[in-house]
Design an enzyme around this catalytic site. Structure first.
Site, mmCIF file in Angstrom:
data_model
loop_
_atom_site.group_PDB
_atom_site.id
_atom_site.type_symbol
_atom_site.label_atom_id
_atom_site.label_comp_id
_atom_site.label_asym_id
_atom_site.label_seq_id
_atom_site.Cartn_x
_atom_site.Cartn_y
_atom_site.Cartn_z
ATOM 1 N N LYS A 19 -8.757 -8.228 8.448
ATOM 2 C CA LYS A 19 -9.436 -8.492 10.077
ATOM 3 C C LYS A 19 -9.461 -7.451 10.554
ATOM 4 C CE LYS A 19 -5.682 -9.710 12.374
ATOM 5 N NZ LYS A 19 -5.420 -8.854 13.774
ATOM 6 N N HIS A 42 0.692 -1.285 -0.197
ATOM 7 C CA HIS A 42 0.185 -0.062 -0.328
ATOM 8 C C HIS A 42 1.087 1.275 -0.156
ATOM 9 C CE1 HIS A 42 -3.143 -3.234 0.978
ATOM 10 N NE2 HIS A 42 -4.418 -2.234 0.249
#
Lengths: 190, 297
Positions: free
Chosen positions: A102, A36
């Protein structure tokens, strides 16, 4: 239990709602902190991410010394919130339709899901063996220079179990649970 | 110093790492089964607990890591006087490297400045080794693998805490512990287990909070005030209804262990370590030939 099969489409994604339990089959790419950051720094992704899914995961991989093929040893999700500053940009610039991870994500990502047509799928944190078993092959690896857990692995999955916790209509289970628990907390410490 | 590690010790520690990474201790498995039974049919929480239970069984069968984040490798070594810590450290590092190449551990050690992964889980501070001298001749090695997701949910409070109106008393302590649970939500892979230390300086507080996690879940705190607080924190946390993975549900915490250290008049720290459901801890007693003679959990 719903099923979502590759190739993924915006239409199928828009049908999903918070609380849906979904089995995903097809292709996904791992991408966590370093990937990212790499995209955010202006580098192009090594593959076309249009209508693809990003899995926040740093797997344990073993390479067969002879065939050089990789095998997944363990592959559960990592905490997604660390990608909060970047995730919406990846939706906007590269057209991903699913993020798997998550712990849930924040408002920026939720807004991005609504605007660009994307869903956040919550996998079961720590369930590295169950999830590794649903990964039927490792087809490629990109950005290996970031280190094995941070590299971008191309995976084939069958019946990969997830719960939709942020949908493309502004719904977030995380926001709901947080609000309720804060209310309860205020009562408990009175 | 002789630089060849004791091979028998390396083998025993490798086995300890393999078992710790792949098999949850009986006390943890028990509370996870109970939590599964408690969740209501058809809920996201029940589904999460079902997959968690399947995963525990599968990891044990495959002898594979329960979670891909094999965590900080924390050894607590309880040894007799005159023990050679340097030799032990050498063997522990070798065992960690062997375990990494066998896939029991992920390549999990990163240079904080360059971002480079050492590839073998060894580097400054890794593995984390804590030595304690004790009476008697036995050598006990306790190992905990603590993942980054749950470690990031740890919190340290300095009392008094104005926003929470938490004073320097047991009521204040309770408030900040519950605040840590609310802030963690599902991000630490709940249902979790808390290790807490009241007092100490900032460093010792966090270390003691992790030592508390070495206690068995079904033990009883010898201090009645702390025993009551431990039980109360679990009951109150479950009322928060954060649930497994933060999906909402009946079980937010599986346990809470609290220790106490003296403090300075000026300081009052409460240090909270959050442990995920994949609570990987094991321990062994080693005999004179460095072979495993007993498992501790």
């Amino acid at each position: 239990m719903k099923k979502l099969n590759y190739p993924f489409t915006q239409e199928a994604i828009r049908e999903l709602k918070v609380g849906d339990m979904v089995l995903i089959s097809g292709k996904m790419f791992t991408g966590r902190d370093a990937v990212h950051k790499y995209l955010h720094d202006g580098n192009k992704p090594p593959v076309d991410l249009k209508n693809q899914m990003i899995y926040h995961c740093g797997p344990v991989m073993l390479q067969d010394p002879k065939t050089k093929k990789y095998k997944v040893v363990a592959a559960g999700p990592t905490t997604s919130i660390r990608e909060e500053p970047y995730q919406w940009e990846v939706m906007r610039d590269y057209g991903i339709v699913g993020v798997i991870g998550k712990g849930g994500m924040g408002q920026k990502t939720l807004d991005g899901c609504k605007k660009y047509g994307c869903v956040y799928f919550h996998a079961i944190g720590g369930a590295a063996q169950v999830l590794a078993e649903r990964i039927t092959s490792v087809d490629n690896v990109y950005l290996m220079e970031l280190g094995s857990p941070e590299a971008m692995w191309e995976l084939q999955v069958v019946d990969f179990p997830c719960v939709v916790t942020m949908d493309s209509h502004g719904g977030s289970l995380h926001a709901e649970v947080l609000e309720k628990s804060k209310g309860k907390f205020a009562e408990l410490i009175k | 110093m002789d630089n060849t590690p004791d091979q028998s010790l390396v083998e025993s520690l490798l086995e300890l790492i393999r078992v710790t990474s792949s098999t949850l201790p009986a006390d943890v498995k028990k509370v996870i089964k109970e939590a599964h039974a408690r969740e209501k049919e058809g809920t996201n929480a029940k589904y999460a607990m079902q997959i968690i239970n399947e995963n525990i069984a599968l990891a044990e069968k495959n002898s594979g890591p329960i979670c891909q984040d094999t965590g900080t490798i924390i050894f607590n070594v309880y040894h007799p006087p005159g023990f050679n810590q340097g030799k032990f450290s050498l063997a522990a590092k070798q065992a960690v490297m062997n375990a990494t190449s066998k896939g029991y551990l992920r390549q999990n050690s990163v240079d904080s400045l360059t971002g480079k992964n050492s590839g073998n889980n060894v580097g400054p501070g890794h593995p984390s080794l804590h030595f304690h001298e004790h009476e008697g001749n036995s050598l006990e090695v306790r190992l905990m693998l603590k993942g980054g997701g749950c470690e990031n949910m740890g919190a340290q409070y300095s009392l008094p805490h104005t926003e929470l109106s938490a004073d320097r008393d047991i009521v204040g302590v309770r408030k900040v512990i519950l605040d840590a649970v609310v802030k963690a939500q599902g991000k630490g892979c709940g249902p979790g287990i808390l290790g807490v230390a009241i007092g100490g300086d900032r460093g010792d507080g966090y270390i003691e909070s992790k030592v508390q996690l070495l206690r068995k879940l079904d033990d009883k705190n010898p201090n009645p005030v702390l025993d009551e607080l431990e039980k109360d924190i679990v009951v109150a946390s479950n009322k928060l209804a954060i649930g497994p993975m933060g999906f909402g549900g009946e079980t937010t915490l599986l346990g809470c262990k609290i220790g106490v250290l003296n403090r300075l008049p000026a300081s009052y720290f409460v240090s909270v370590s959050y442990m995920c459901w994949a609570f990987r801890r094991q321990g062994v007693v080693l005999n004179g030939a460095s072979k495993i003679s007993k498992w501790l959990y």
